[in-house]
Design a protein around this motif. Structure first.
Motif, PDB file in Angstrom:
ATOM      1  N   ASP A  90      23.976  -9.772 -25.083  1.00  0.00           N
ATOM      2  CA  ASP A  90      23.448  -9.103 -26.275  1.00  0.00           C
ATOM      3  C   ASP A  90      24.412  -8.017 -26.720  1.00  0.00           C
ATOM      4  O   ASP A  90      25.218  -7.516 -25.922  1.00  0.00           O
ATOM      5  CB  ASP A  90      22.090  -8.459 -25.975  1.00  0.00           C
ATOM      6  N   ASP A  91      24.326  -7.637 -27.999  1.00  0.00           N
ATOM      7  CA  ASP A  91      25.089  -6.493 -28.477  1.00  0.00           C
ATOM      8  C   ASP A  91      24.687  -5.270 -27.648  1.00  0.00           C
ATOM      9  O   ASP A  91      23.560  -5.195 -27.147  1.00  0.00           O
ATOM     10  CB  ASP A  91      24.808  -6.229 -29.953  1.00  0.00           C
ATOM     11  N   VAL A  92      25.620  -4.325 -27.514  1.00  0.00           N
ATOM     12  CA  VAL A  92      25.342  -3.117 -26.730  1.00  0.00           C
ATOM     13  C   VAL A  92      24.806  -2.061 -27.704  1.00  0.00           C
ATOM     14  O   VAL A  92      25.527  -1.590 -28.582  1.00  0.00           O
ATOM     15  CB  VAL A  92      26.605  -2.616 -26.005  1.00  0.00           C
ATOM     16  N   ALA A  93      23.528  -1.743 -27.549  1.00  0.00           N
ATOM     17  CA  ALA A  93      22.867  -0.798 -28.446  1.00  0.00           C
ATOM     18  C   ALA A  93      23.498   0.593 -28.324  1.00  0.00           C
ATOM     19  O   ALA A  93      24.119   0.909 -27.301  1.00  0.00           O
ATOM     20  CB  ALA A  93      21.379  -0.736 -28.103  1.00  0.00           C
ATOM     21  N   PRO A  94      23.344   1.426 -29.352  1.00  0.00           N
ATOM     22  CA  PRO A  94      23.841   2.803 -29.260  1.00  0.00           C
ATOM     23  C   PRO A  94      23.252   3.509 -28.039  1.00  0.00           C
ATOM     24  O   PRO A  94      22.094   3.274 -27.679  1.00  0.00           O
ATOM     25  CB  PRO A  94      23.342   3.456 -30.555  1.00  0.00           C
ATOM     26  N   LYS A  95      24.064   4.338 -27.410  1.00  0.00           N
ATOM     27  CA  LYS A  95      23.656   5.148 -26.249  1.00  0.00           C
ATOM     28  C   LYS A  95      23.133   4.280 -25.104  1.00  0.00           C
ATOM     29  O   LYS A  95      22.168   4.617 -24.433  1.00  0.00           O
ATOM     30  CB  LYS A  95      22.581   6.181 -26.644  1.00  0.00           C
ATOM     31  N   SER A  96      23.790   3.131 -24.885  1.00  0.00           N
ATOM     32  CA  SER A  96      23.371   2.277 -23.771  1.00  0.00           C
ATOM     33  C   SER A  96      24.605   1.660 -23.122  1.00  0.00           C
ATOM     34  O   SER A  96      25.739   1.969 -23.494  1.00  0.00           O
ATOM     35  CB  SER A  96      22.387   1.202 -24.237  1.00  0.00           C
ATOM     36  N   GLN A  97      24.381   0.765 -22.168  1.00  0.00           N
ATOM     37  CA  GLN A  97      25.474   0.149 -21.421  1.00  0.00           C
ATOM     38  C   GLN A  97      25.074  -1.246 -20.989  1.00  0.00           C
ATOM     39  O   GLN A  97      23.892  -1.583 -20.992  1.00  0.00           O
ATOM     40  CB  GLN A  97      25.822   1.000 -20.205  1.00  0.00           C
ATOM     41  N   VAL A  98      26.071  -2.046 -20.617  1.00  0.00           N
ATOM     42  CA  VAL A  98      25.809  -3.383 -20.098  1.00  0.00           C
ATOM     43  C   VAL A  98      26.772  -3.649 -18.948  1.00  0.00           C
ATOM     44  O   VAL A  98      27.945  -3.289 -19.011  1.00  0.00           O
ATOM     45  CB  VAL A  98      25.926  -4.460 -21.212  1.00  0.00           C
ATOM     46  N   SER A  99      26.246  -4.249 -17.867  1.00  0.00           N
ATOM     47  CA  SER A  99      27.063  -4.619 -16.706  1.00  0.00           C
ATOM     48  C   SER A  99      27.468  -6.080 -16.847  1.00  0.00           C
ATOM     49  O   SER A  99      26.619  -6.928 -17.127  1.00  0.00           O
ATOM     50  CB  SER A  99      26.273  -4.438 -15.409  1.00  0.00           C
ATOM     51  N   LEU A 100      28.759  -6.369 -16.644  1.00  0.00           N
ATOM     52  CA  LEU A 100      29.299  -7.706 -16.853  1.00  0.00           C
ATOM     53  C   LEU A 100      30.159  -8.125 -15.668  1.00  0.00           C
ATOM     54  O   LEU A 100      30.583  -7.278 -14.879  1.00  0.00           O
ATOM     55  CB  LEU A 100      30.136  -7.717 -18.137  1.00  0.00           C
ATOM     56  N   TRP A 101      30.431  -9.425 -15.571  1.00  0.00           N
ATOM     57  CA  TRP A 101      31.275  -9.929 -14.486  1.00  0.00           C
ATOM     58  C   TRP A 101      32.040 -11.148 -14.959  1.00  0.00           C
ATOM     59  O   TRP A 101      31.646 -11.825 -15.905  1.00  0.00           O
ATOM     60  CB  TRP A 101      30.441 -10.269 -13.251  1.00  0.00           C
ATOM     61  N   VAL A 102      33.153 -11.418 -14.282  1.00  0.00           N
ATOM     62  CA  VAL A 102      33.947 -12.624 -14.541  1.00  0.00           C
ATOM     63  C   VAL A 102      34.730 -12.981 -13.279  1.00  0.00           C
ATOM     64  O   VAL A 102      35.168 -12.099 -12.545  1.00  0.00           O
ATOM     65  CB  VAL A 102      34.868 -12.451 -15.771  1.00  0.00           C
ATOM     66  N   ARG A 103      34.854 -14.289 -13.008  1.00  0.00           N
ATOM     67  CA  ARG A 103      35.557 -14.771 -11.811  1.00  0.00           C
ATOM     68  C   ARG A 103      36.905 -15.359 -12.217  1.00  0.00           C
ATOM     69  O   ARG A 103      37.007 -16.047 -13.234  1.00  0.00           O
ATOM     70  CB  ARG A 103      34.693 -15.826 -11.116  1.00  0.00           C
ATOM     71  N   PHE A 104      37.928 -15.079 -11.395  1.00  0.00           N
ATOM     72  CA  PHE A 104      39.299 -15.550 -11.632  1.00  0.00           C
ATOM     73  C   PHE A 104      39.841 -16.251 -10.405  1.00  0.00           C
ATOM     74  O   PHE A 104      39.390 -15.981  -9.294  1.00  0.00           O
ATOM     75  CB  PHE A 104      40.238 -14.352 -11.911  1.00  0.00           C
ATOM     76  N   PRO A 105      40.877 -17.112 -10.578  1.00  0.00           N
ATOM     77  CA  PRO A 105      41.594 -17.615  -9.404  1.00  0.00           C
ATOM     78  C   PRO A 105      42.236 -16.407  -8.700  1.00  0.00           C
ATOM     79  O   PRO A 105      42.709 -15.489  -9.373  1.00  0.00           O
ATOM     80  CB  PRO A 105      42.675 -18.522  -9.983  1.00  0.00           C
ATOM     81  N   ALA A 106      42.230 -16.412  -7.396  1.00  0.00           N
ATOM     82  CA  ALA A 106      42.785 -15.265  -6.660  1.00  0.00           C
ATOM     83  C   ALA A 106      44.305 -15.269  -6.719  1.00  0.00           C
ATOM     84  O   ALA A 106      44.933 -16.298  -6.516  1.00  0.00           O
ATOM     85  CB  ALA A 106      42.326 -15.296  -5.213  1.00  0.00           C
ATOM     86  N   PRO A 107      44.890 -14.093  -6.995  1.00  0.00           N
ATOM     87  CA  PRO A 107      46.340 -13.974  -6.865  1.00  0.00           C
ATOM     88  C   PRO A 107      46.714 -14.089  -5.389  1.00  0.00           C
ATOM     89  O   PRO A 107      45.844 -13.991  -4.520  1.00  0.00           O
ATOM     90  CB  PRO A 107      46.634 -12.555  -7.376  1.00  0.00           C
ATOM     91  N   PRO A 108      48.006 -14.275  -5.084  1.00  0.00           N
ATOM     92  CA  PRO A 108      48.428 -14.308  -3.669  1.00  0.00           C
ATOM     93  C   PRO A 108      47.985 -13.033  -2.937  1.00  0.00           C
ATOM     94  O   PRO A 108      47.820 -11.980  -3.562  1.00  0.00           O
ATOM     95  CB  PRO A 108      49.953 -14.370  -3.764  1.00  0.00           C
ATOM     96  N   ASP A 109      47.804 -13.141  -1.635  1.00  0.00           N
ATOM     97  CA  ASP A 109      47.350 -11.996  -0.831  1.00  0.00           C
ATOM     98  C   ASP A 109      48.282 -10.791  -0.954  1.00  0.00           C
ATOM     99  O   ASP A 109      47.859  -9.657  -0.757  1.00  0.00           O
ATOM    100  CB  ASP A 109      47.226 -12.390   0.649  1.00  0.00           C
ATOM    101  N   SER A 110      49.557 -11.044  -1.272  1.00  0.00           N
ATOM    102  CA  SER A 110      50.522  -9.944  -1.406  1.00  0.00           C
ATOM    103  C   SER A 110      50.254  -9.087  -2.645  1.00  0.00           C
ATOM    104  O   SER A 110      50.732  -7.964  -2.740  1.00  0.00           O
ATOM    105  CB  SER A 110      51.946 -10.498  -1.459  1.00  0.00           C
ATOM    106  N   VAL A 111      49.473  -9.606  -3.588  1.00  0.00           N
ATOM    107  CA  VAL A 111      49.127  -8.844  -4.804  1.00  0.00           C
ATOM    108  C   VAL A 111      47.896  -7.998  -4.496  1.00  0.00           C
ATOM    109  O   VAL A 111      46.828  -8.533  -4.219  1.00  0.00           O
ATOM    110  CB  VAL A 111      48.856  -9.794  -5.996  1.00  0.00           C
ATOM    111  N   VAL A 112      48.088  -6.672  -4.509  1.00  0.00           N
ATOM    112  CA  VAL A 112      46.990  -5.775  -4.154  1.00  0.00           C
ATOM    113  C   VAL A 112      46.457  -4.991  -5.345  1.00  0.00           C
ATOM    114  O   VAL A 112      45.391  -4.382  -5.268  1.00  0.00           O
ATOM    115  CB  VAL A 112      47.386  -4.810  -3.014  1.00  0.00           C
ATOM    116  N   LYS A 113      47.190  -5.014  -6.465  1.00  0.00           N
ATOM    117  CA  LYS A 113      46.749  -4.327  -7.683  1.00  0.00           C
ATOM    118  C   LYS A 113      47.113  -5.176  -8.884  1.00  0.00           C
ATOM    119  O   LYS A 113      48.174  -5.816  -8.902  1.00  0.00           O
ATOM    120  CB  LYS A 113      47.420  -2.957  -7.835  1.00  0.00           C
ATOM    121  N   VAL A 114      46.241  -5.173  -9.890  1.00  0.00           N
ATOM    122  CA  VAL A 114      46.504  -5.888 -11.138  1.00  0.00           C
ATOM    123  C   VAL A 114      46.065  -5.025 -12.308  1.00  0.00           C
ATOM    124  O   VAL A 114      45.340  -4.043 -12.135  1.00  0.00           O
ATOM    125  CB  VAL A 114      45.733  -7.239 -11.194  1.00  0.00           C
TER     126      VAL A 114
END
Length: 130
Positions: A90-114
């Motif tokens: 839904d649209d985010v109403a004034p003075k409110s918030q929304v929690s969201l998520w998304v899944r990605f393929p994992a980078p190599p273990d050597s990548v610790v920050k993106v």
């Protein structure tokens, strides 16, 4: 709260806060909150989605960037082309918030920050992968 990083949005009074980026097997899951502290709604419409995914009001346009490895990570799709992410947002109403998520393929273990790039928000650099 600043979470693991935050960024202002193009729309005055909006910001995104990264709350989690966790590795699990061959994927990483990003969790974030969009805050709308303004007096007008933040229309999600097609602002956060990407071409090539089914659905309309999702966050398929969010991606991760490994600058050192020169690689972009796009949202995982299921066998029907649906984003493994928040959908029918839904649209985010004034003075409110929304929690969201998304899944990605994992980078190599050597990548610790993106960098996390959310459409219409400033990129959030150096987000640690847990």
């Amino acid at each position: 709260t600043q979470g693991l990083g935050s960024a202002d949005g193009e729309q005055t009074g909006t910001r995104a806060v990264i709350t989690d980026l966790k590795r699990a097997g061959n994927t990483v899951t990003l969790k974030f909150i969009i805050y709308n502290d303004s007096s007008v709604g933040f229309g999600t419409g097609s602002k956060l989605n990407a071409d090539g995914y089914h659905g309309y009001r999702n966050v398929s346009g969010v991606h991760l960037v490994d600058s050192a490895g020169k690689k972009k990570y796009f949202a995982v799709k299921d066998s029907e082309g649906n984003c493994e992410c928040s959908d029918n947002i839904d649209d985010v109403a004034p003075k409110s918030q929304v929690s969201l998520w998304v899944r990605f393929p994992a980078p190599p273990d050597s990548v610790v920050k993106v960098a996390v790039q959310i459409p219409h928000f400033i990129p959030v650099d150096d987000v640690p992968i847990k």
